[in-house]
Every structure is written in C-alpha cells, then in structure tokens.
Motif scaffolding. Structure first.
Motif, PDB file in Angstrom:
ATOM      1  N   ASP A  97       1.583  -4.006   3.887  1.00  0.00           N
ATOM      2  CA  ASP A  97       1.848  -5.351   4.402  1.00  0.00           C
ATOM      3  C   ASP A  97       0.891  -5.543   5.571  1.00  0.00           C
ATOM      4  OD1 ASP A  97       2.729  -7.631   5.657  1.00  0.00           O
ATOM      5  OD2 ASP A  97       4.691  -6.816   6.218  1.00  0.00           O
ATOM      6  N   ASP A 148       6.997  -2.079   0.178  1.00  0.00           N
ATOM      7  CA  ASP A 148       5.600  -2.497   0.172  1.00  0.00           C
ATOM      8  C   ASP A 148       4.685  -1.322  -0.134  1.00  0.00           C
ATOM      9  OD1 ASP A 148       5.868  -5.275   0.761  1.00  0.00           O
ATOM     10  OD2 ASP A 148       6.290  -4.764   2.842  1.00  0.00           O
ATOM     11  N   THR A 159       4.044  -3.030  -3.744  1.00  0.00           N
ATOM     12  CA  THR A 159       3.329  -4.291  -3.558  1.00  0.00           C
ATOM     13  C   THR A 159       2.163  -4.429  -4.532  1.00  0.00           C
ATOM     14  OG1 THR A 159       2.324  -5.757  -1.919  1.00  0.00           O
ATOM     15  CG2 THR A 159       1.732  -3.423  -1.783  1.00  0.00           C
TER      16      THR A 159
END
Length: 277
Positions: A134, A172, A176
């Motif tokens: 992130d 994440d 992700t």
C-alpha cells in the motif's frame, strides 16, 4: 556476492531446479523467495524441501501458504473449499505423504515466515513482498518519520523501511493487485533514488489488466512468460519502480516458467515448465 529474487514456483520443482542450476548459488550469495511455493503444480512439498535446503535462502510467505495455514488451523469446509479451488489438492496430497515429524516441521516453518523484507544492492534499496504494498500508507508512515516526497526517499534507513512495512495490512502484502500495479509508488525522488518494490502474485501474462508503462513484453518469442519491470515514466523520473517476478508458473505450460532475477544487474534466468508437468 550476488543477490537473487524468485517467486511463485507453485509446485513446479523441475522448472525451479532448472533455474537454480543456471545461477549456481555461491556460499556468499543470497536468494530471496517471495512465497507461493505451494499449490497448483505437481510437487509442492518438493519445492518446500528444496527451498529449505538452501542455506542462503530468505523466504517470505505468499497468499497460498497463508491459505494452507488457514485451512489447517480452522478446519472449516469453507477454508478447505477455497484452498482446493486455488490448487491446494496437490499440496495436501504431498503433505499427507510426509512422515509426521516432517509434516509438523514444515507447517511450523511456514507459520513463521515473514511477510516482507528489505535488501540493498549497490545504491538501490528493494522492498520485497509477495503481492505488493500500500504505497499511500507507506508514504504516510514515512511522513510521520520525517521523510517526504519533496526531499526524496533515497536516504531512508533500512530500519525505517522495515518499521514502515511492519505497519502494512497483511492483506495488502499478500493479496493486492490493481491498487499496487495501477500507479507509481511515489517512492522514487527527482534524483532517481528511492526503493524499487519487487513482488510476485500477479502472473505477468495478466499484468496488462492492472499496469501500464510495462518495460518489456510479458511473453518471449516462444510465448513463455517473462519477468517485467513496470512504471518507468515522468512521475518516477525514468526509474521502473516495480518489478513483477511471477512468471505464470501457476498456469503451467505452455506459458509458465519459474524465473530468478539477479538484482545486481537485473539479469534473469528461467526454468521452463514443459507440457504435462
């Protein structure tokens, strides 16, 4: 001393071993394995055994190792079905065939794998995570630590990078895709310095769904998957700030390969997955 990265072998022991043979790991070399050793392919336990036999391997957890652990710990039909739908049957069969002591040792080892790592090679820092990061959250943490895009991130100490990554959401780091590959990280400054993020998880044959500014083709002249550098543009001052090292082994032949990149010069080495493997 050379530094290498690989990811997403997905049970393809022969291809992984073929790639390793090409680099001839020395006693002072480092190999970072960014997870997803298991599931999909024919010999996930063989891949685990090989990775664990390498004295200089630093290993991260991938989302498939996480699914394995969730299934074992919860025992629910939903987790079992999710794992099976994602290729877990080959891993389950391999683990069932292990002696009990080895099975326990493997599961304990997987459960202790970290979610990220940081390595410096030459003058470049690399942030390693299975799926990505992130970036906005990471920049926010760096701001609280006194670093900003205006001054650049080239001088951020390794311990600060590690502290920042430790605050990332595990979802994440493990899962992700679009949010990470879809835009520059904002971590490379006007002087071209700052970290490059290396991840797997997203097979490069699918990368065009999420990323622009890819630095090369996703397939070679034989339609085999390549590692791909991403993001070199005005906003990154010409630096490819992300590298996708998942060479689509999860899909097997005809496109899949297991790749290894040497970070010292970004040379790549591939083991090909043959038909029927």
């Amino acid at each position: 001393m050379a530094t290498y990265v690989t990811s997403d072998a997905h049970g393809h022991l022969r291809a992984f071993d073929a790639a390793l043979e090409q680099i001839s790991l020395g006693a002072d070399d480092r190999l970072y394995v960014l997870g997803d050793m298991v599931d999909r392919g024919p010999d996930p336990v063989g891949v685990l055994r090989l990775v664990r036999s390498l004295p200089n391997a630093q290993v991260l957890m991938g989302n498939h190792e996480d699914m394995l652990l969730n299934t074992i710990s919860s025992g629910t039909q939903l987790d079992l079905l999710t794992w099976e739908m994602n290729g877990g049957s080959s891993t389950a069969a391999g683990l069932d065939a292990c002696p009990h002591d080895e099975y326990v040792d493997i599961i304990r080892w997987i459960s202790e794998l970290p979610l990220f790592d940081v390595v410096s090679v030459g003058e470049r820092t690399y942030l390693l995570a299975h799926a990505g990061i992130d970036a906005l959250g990471l920049r926010g943490y760096l701001a609280t630590a006194g670093f900003s895009a205006g001054t650049g991130y080239g001088d951020v100490p390794e311990d600060v990078w590690r502290a920042a990554l430790a605050e990332q959401d595990p979802e994440d780091l493990l899962w992700t895709r679009g949010a990470f590959w879809g835009e520059p990280t904002g971590l490379v400054g006007p002087d071209g310095r700052g970290p490059v993020v290396i991840s797997g998880h997203t097979p490069t044959v699918l990368l065009a769904r999420y990323a622009e500014m890819m630095g090369g083709p996703v397939l070679n002249e034989d339609d085999r998957a390549n590692m791909v550098e991403v993001g070199a543009c005005w906003d990154t001052f010409g630096v490819a700030d992300r590298i996708d090292i998942d060479c689509s082994a999860a899909a097997g032949a005809p496109h899949g390969r297991v790749g290894i990149m040497r970070l010292d010069d970004h040379a790549v080495f591939y083991g090909t997955i043959e038909e029927g493997a």
